[in-house]
Design a protein around this motif. Structure first.
Motif, PDB file in Angstrom:
ATOM      1  N   ALA A 217     -60.877  -4.290  31.686  1.00 23.80           N
ATOM      2  CA  ALA A 217     -61.953  -4.548  32.660  1.00 23.80           C
ATOM      3  C   ALA A 217     -62.475  -5.975  32.571  1.00 23.80           C
ATOM      4  N   ASP A 218     -62.498  -6.544  31.361  1.00 20.79           N
ATOM      5  CA  ASP A 218     -63.034  -7.900  31.205  1.00 20.79           C
ATOM      6  C   ASP A 218     -62.059  -8.974  31.676  1.00 20.79           C
ATOM      7  N   ARG A 219     -60.828  -8.572  32.078  1.00 20.95           N
ATOM      8  CA  ARG A 219     -59.844  -9.542  32.544  1.00 20.95           C
ATOM      9  C   ARG A 219     -59.547  -9.397  34.028  1.00 20.95           C
ATOM     10  N   ILE A 220     -60.206  -8.463  34.702  1.00 18.75           N
ATOM     11  CA  ILE A 220     -59.906  -8.223  36.114  1.00 18.75           C
ATOM     12  C   ILE A 220     -60.209  -9.459  36.967  1.00 18.75           C
ATOM     13  N   ASP A 221     -61.355 -10.118  36.688  1.00 18.04           N
ATOM     14  CA  ASP A 221     -61.714 -11.272  37.507  1.00 18.04           C
ATOM     15  C   ASP A 221     -60.739 -12.427  37.338  1.00 18.04           C
ATOM     16  N   THR A 222     -60.022 -12.497  36.217  1.00 20.64           N
ATOM     17  CA  THR A 222     -59.072 -13.593  36.014  1.00 20.64           C
ATOM     18  C   THR A 222     -57.860 -13.464  36.920  1.00 20.64           C
ATOM     19  N   LEU A 223     -57.644 -12.269  37.517  1.00 17.23           N
ATOM     20  CA  LEU A 223     -56.494 -12.100  38.398  1.00 17.23           C
ATOM     21  C   LEU A 223     -56.598 -12.964  39.650  1.00 17.23           C
ATOM     22  N   ARG A 224     -57.791 -13.391  39.998  1.00 16.58           N
ATOM     23  CA  ARG A 224     -57.981 -14.219  41.183  1.00 16.58           C
ATOM     24  C   ARG A 224     -57.605 -15.674  40.930  1.00 16.58           C
ATOM     25  N   GLN A 225     -57.471 -16.071  39.692  1.00 13.39           N
ATOM     26  CA  GLN A 225     -57.212 -17.465  39.354  1.00 13.39           C
ATOM     27  C   GLN A 225     -55.720 -17.759  39.421  1.00 13.39           C
TER      28      GLN A 225
ATOM     29  N   PHE B 297     -52.045 -19.233  38.555  1.00 17.49           N
ATOM     30  CA  PHE B 297     -51.291 -19.462  37.314  1.00 17.49           C
ATOM     31  C   PHE B 297     -51.837 -18.637  36.154  1.00 17.49           C
ATOM     32  N   THR B 298     -52.577 -17.568  36.467  1.00 21.59           N
ATOM     33  CA  THR B 298     -53.085 -16.667  35.437  1.00 21.59           C
ATOM     34  C   THR B 298     -52.437 -15.311  35.632  1.00 21.59           C
ATOM     35  N   GLN B 299     -51.947 -14.721  34.546  1.00 25.69           N
ATOM     36  CA  GLN B 299     -51.269 -13.445  34.624  1.00 25.69           C
ATOM     37  C   GLN B 299     -51.968 -12.442  33.724  1.00 25.69           C
ATOM     38  N   GLY B 300     -51.859 -11.183  34.120  1.00 24.31           N
ATOM     39  CA  GLY B 300     -52.343 -10.103  33.273  1.00 24.31           C
ATOM     40  C   GLY B 300     -51.192  -9.407  32.581  1.00 24.31           C
ATOM     41  N   ASP B 301     -50.144 -10.161  32.298  1.00 18.58           N
ATOM     42  CA  ASP B 301     -48.911  -9.543  31.824  1.00 18.58           C
ATOM     43  C   ASP B 301     -49.051  -8.865  30.482  1.00 18.58           C
ATOM     44  N   SER B 302     -49.922  -9.397  29.628  1.00 16.15           N
ATOM     45  CA  SER B 302     -50.068  -8.769  28.327  1.00 16.15           C
ATOM     46  C   SER B 302     -50.537  -7.337  28.448  1.00 16.15           C
ATOM     47  N   ALA B 303     -51.223  -7.035  29.540  1.00 22.44           N
ATOM     48  CA  ALA B 303     -51.702  -5.673  29.750  1.00 22.44           C
ATOM     49  C   ALA B 303     -50.874  -4.909  30.752  1.00 22.44           C
ATOM     50  N   ARG B 304     -49.948  -5.611  31.467  1.00 17.37           N
ATOM     51  CA  ARG B 304     -49.234  -4.947  32.559  1.00 17.37           C
ATOM     52  C   ARG B 304     -47.726  -5.155  32.476  1.00 17.37           C
TER      53      ARG B 304
ATOM     54  N   LEU C 285     -51.521 -12.669  43.151  1.00 19.56           N
ATOM     55  CA  LEU C 285     -52.872 -12.204  43.470  1.00 19.56           C
ATOM     56  C   LEU C 285     -53.802 -13.362  43.809  1.00 19.56           C
ATOM     57  N   ALA C 286     -53.528 -14.556  43.251  1.00 20.34           N
ATOM     58  CA  ALA C 286     -54.334 -15.724  43.620  1.00 20.34           C
ATOM     59  C   ALA C 286     -54.134 -16.057  45.091  1.00 20.34           C
ATOM     60  N   ILE C 287     -52.882 -15.987  45.554  1.00 25.00           N
ATOM     61  CA  ILE C 287     -52.621 -16.213  46.979  1.00 25.00           C
ATOM     62  C   ILE C 287     -53.294 -15.131  47.811  1.00 25.00           C
ATOM     63  N   ALA C 288     -53.197 -13.876  47.363  1.00 24.82           N
ATOM     64  CA  ALA C 288     -53.850 -12.790  48.086  1.00 24.82           C
ATOM     65  C   ALA C 288     -55.350 -13.019  48.187  1.00 24.82           C
TER      66      ALA C 288
ATOM     67  N   ILE D 159     -61.908 -11.259  54.537  1.00 26.62           N
ATOM     68  CA  ILE D 159     -61.651  -9.898  54.072  1.00 26.62           C
ATOM     69  C   ILE D 159     -62.240  -9.744  52.677  1.00 26.62           C
ATOM     70  N   ALA D 160     -62.979  -8.674  52.451  1.00 20.91           N
ATOM     71  CA  ALA D 160     -63.519  -8.391  51.122  1.00 20.91           C
ATOM     72  C   ALA D 160     -62.411  -7.770  50.271  1.00 20.91           C
ATOM     73  N   LEU D 161     -62.132  -8.386  49.116  1.00 24.43           N
ATOM     74  CA  LEU D 161     -61.079  -7.922  48.209  1.00 24.43           C
ATOM     75  C   LEU D 161     -61.695  -7.584  46.865  1.00 24.43           C
ATOM     76  N   ARG D 162     -61.354  -6.409  46.334  1.00 26.57           N
ATOM     77  CA  ARG D 162     -61.931  -5.972  45.067  1.00 26.57           C
ATOM     78  C   ARG D 162     -60.849  -5.317  44.210  1.00 26.57           C
ATOM     79  N   PHE D 163     -60.889  -5.649  42.906  1.00 30.82           N
ATOM     80  CA  PHE D 163     -59.973  -5.055  41.931  1.00 30.82           C
ATOM     81  C   PHE D 163     -60.731  -4.019  41.104  1.00 30.82           C
ATOM     82  N   ASP D 164     -60.050  -2.920  40.786  1.00 28.71           N
ATOM     83  CA  ASP D 164     -60.672  -1.859  40.000  1.00 28.71           C
ATOM     84  C   ASP D 164     -59.566  -1.050  39.330  1.00 28.71           C
ATOM     85  N   ALA D 165     -59.979  -0.116  38.498  1.00 30.74           N
ATOM     86  CA  ALA D 165     -59.020   0.788  37.858  1.00 30.74           C
ATOM     87  C   ALA D 165     -58.631   1.886  38.836  1.00 30.74           C
ATOM     88  N   ALA D 166     -57.323   2.195  38.919  1.00 32.64           N
ATOM     89  CA  ALA D 166     -56.831   3.217  39.831  1.00 32.64           C
ATOM     90  C   ALA D 166     -56.886   4.588  39.171  1.00 32.64           C
TER      91      ALA D 166
END
Length: 435
Positions: free
Chosen positions: A373-381, A383-390, A400-403, A412-419
Motif C-alpha cells: 500500500a505504501d508503494r501504490i503512489d510510486t506507480l504514477r512516477q 521509470f519506477t517499477q513495482g516489480d519487487s512486489a509484482r 502506468l506513468a503513461i497511463a 479522467i480520475a485514475l485510482r490504484f487500489d488492492a483488487a
C-alpha cells in the motif's frame, strides 16, 4: 467555530461593513459630545429660565386666573390623564441630558420638578401656593425613537459595503481566477494561453512570474520530448538490424543455430521494441485528437487486441455504453492498463465498465501478487517499477506513468487500489457523454 470568512469577497465585505459601522459610531459619539450635548444644555437653560418666569408670573396672578393662564400656555399640548413620573431608563440620552439640566436649574430656585410624558413632549409640575400646575416643555422632540430613517441609513450602509466588496472582488479575483485556471491546465498536462499581465502592479508582477514559469516548463517539456524521441529513433535502427540478423540466422541452412538462443534474441528484441514504443508514447502525450463520441466496448476490444495474450482478458461492459473522449489516447490508456495487468499480474484479468451517477466507471483487476500500500503512489512516477512486489518482470517503468499522464490530459480520475482477486485494481472515472 470559524468566524472569519474563507472567501476574499466575504473578508472584504466584513472589513468594509466593520469600517463603515465603526465610522458611523465614531461620528455619532462626536456629534453627541460636541453638538447635541451643548445644544441640550443651552435648551435646558432657556427652558429653565422660562419655567422660572412662568412660576413668578403665576405667583403674581390671582388664584382664579392661574388655571386659565396655564391652559393658554399649554394650548393644544396640554397633557391628558394622570401625571406619570418619567424614569431615566426610559429616556434617550438627549432626553436624559435635557431633563437633568432643567431639573438642576429649577432646583437652584427651589423648584422640585416632576416630569410626565405629554403627546410627544414632557410636562413639568410647578407648585404655586400649594396648587399644582402642569406646563408642557417645548423644544426638541423628547420622545423620538429610531425609526425608518435609521433603518434606511443602516440598509444604505450595508448596500455600499456590498457594492464595494463586489467591486474589489471583481478587480482582484478576475486575474486570480485566470491564474488558478491556468495552473489547473498545467496540472492536467495541457498548455494554457499566457495570462494577461495588465492591471495593478502587484497582480501584473504575479502574472509575469507565472508566464515565465510556464514558458520554462514548456521549454523543459519540449527538451524532454525531443530527447526521448531522439533516443528512441537512434535505438530503433540498430534494433531493426538485430531483428533482421536473427531472422537471417534462423533461415541459414549450412550451420543451423541454436533455436533457444534465437528465441531468446528475438524475445529481447521484442521487449526492446516495446520499451522504445513506450518512450515514444511518453514523448507524444500532447498529440491528442479532439474529443468525439466513442463506443467504450469497441475501445476495450481494441485495447485487448493490442496486448499479447489479450484473448485471456475478460471484458464485461454494456454494448451501448458511450463516452466522449479522444480515441487514440483512450485506447492507449486502456492498452497500457491491460498490458500491465497481464505482464505484472496473473490471470484472471477482468475489465468491467458501467454507468454510475453521471459517470462511466472502468475497473481493471488482476490476480497477481499485488503491491504494498505504501508503494501504490510510486506507480504514477516514470521509470519506477513495482516489480519487487509484482513478479520481477523487466520493463522501462513507463506503462502506468503513461497511463497516469494520459488520464490527466483527458480529465479522467485514475485510482490504484488492492483488487478483491488479490492483485492490483485500477479504477477510471470518465464523464458520461450527456453529463
Amino acid at each position: 467555530m470559524r468566524l472569519t470568512p474563507r472567501s476574499l469577497f466575504g473578508r472584504n465585505l466584513l472589513l468594509l461593513v466593520g469600517m463603515i459601522l465603526l465610522g458611523q459610531l465614531l461620528a455619532g459619539v462626536l456629534f453627541f459630545v460636541f453638538v447635541q450635548k451643548p445644544r441640550a444644555a443651552e435648551t435646558a437653560d432657556m427652558l429653565a429660565q422660562n419655567l422660572i418666569a412662568v412660576r413668578e408670573g403665576l405667583a403674581a396672578l390671582p388664584a382664579a386666573e392661574r388655571v386659565a393662564f396655564v391652559a393658554r400656555l399649554n394650548a393644544a399640548n396640554t397633557g391628558e390623564g394622570e401625571p406619570e413620573a418619567v424614569r431615566d431608563n426610559r429616556l434617550l440620552p438627549a432626553q436624559r441630558i435635557l431633563v437633568r439640566a432643567i431639573s438642576a436649574q429649577l432646583a437652584r430656585h427651589g423648584i422640585d420638578a416632576i416630569w410626565r410624558r405629554e403627546r410627544g413632549a414632557l410636562s413639568v409640575r410647578l407648585t404655586v401656593d400649594g396648587e399644582d400646575h402642569w406646563l408642557t416643555v417645548r423644544g426638541p422632540n423628547l420622545s423620538a425613537r429610531p425609526g425608518l430613517s435609521t433603518l434606511m441609513s443602516w440598509a444604505a450602509t450595508l448596500a455600499i459595503a456590498l457594492f464595494g466588496a463586489w467591486r474589489i472582488q471583481r478587480r482582484i479575483n478576475r486575474p486570480l481566477d485566470t491564474l488558478a485556471s491556468a495552473a489547473g491546465a498545467i496540472e492536467a498536462g495541457r498548455t494554457p494561453d499566457p495570462v494577461c499581465e495588465q492591471g495593478p502592479e502587484e497582480l501584473a508582477a504575479v502574472a509575469r512570474g507565472f508566464n515565465r514559469m510556464q514558458a520554462a516548463l514548456a521549454e523543459r517539456e519540449r527538451s524532454r520530448a525531443l530527447m526521448l524521441a531522439g533516443i528512441s529513433h537512434d535505438l530503433r535502427t540498430p534494433l531493426s538490424k538485430m531483428r533482421l540478423s536473427v531472422e537471417l540466422l534462423r533461415d541459414a541452412h549450412d550451420t543451423p543455430p541454436d533455436p533457444v538462443l534465437l528465441d531468446s534474441m528475438a524475445g529481447a528484441c521484442q521487449r526492446m521494441d516495446e520499451i522504445i514504443g513506450q518512450f515514444i508514447d511518453f514523448a507524444r502525450l500532447d498529440d491528442t485528437t479532439p474529443p468525439e463520441p466513442l463506443n467504450l466496448l469497441d475501445c476495450l476490444h481494441q485495447a485487448r487486441g493490442a496486448c499479447p495474450e489479450g484473448e485471456t482478458v475478460a471484458i464485461d461492459a454494456p454494448a451501448d455504453l458511450g463516452v466522449l473522449s479522444h480515441h487514440p489516447a483512450l485506447t492507449r490508456l486502456l492498452t497500457n492498463l491491460i498490458s500491465n495487468a497481464l505482464k505484472h499480474g496473473a490471470p484472471p484479468v477482468q475489465v468491467r465498465a458501467r454507468a454510475e451517477r453521471g459517470e462511466v466507471l472502468i475497473v481493471v483487476d488482476d490476480a497477481g501478487p499485488g503491491i504494498a500500500a505504501d508503494r501504490i503512489d510510486t506507480l504514477r512516477q516514470p521509470f519506477t517499477q513495482g516489480d519487487s512486489a509484482r513478479g520481477g518482470v523487466p520493463g522501462a517503468g513507463l506503462g502506468l506513468a503513461i497511463a497516469d499522464q494520459i488520464a490527466r490530459t483527458l480529465g479522467i480520475a485514475l485510482r490504484f487500489d488492492a483488487a478483491p482477486l488479490g492483485g492490483l485494481r485500477v479504477e477510471l472515472r470518465l464523464p458520461a457523454p450527456n453529463s
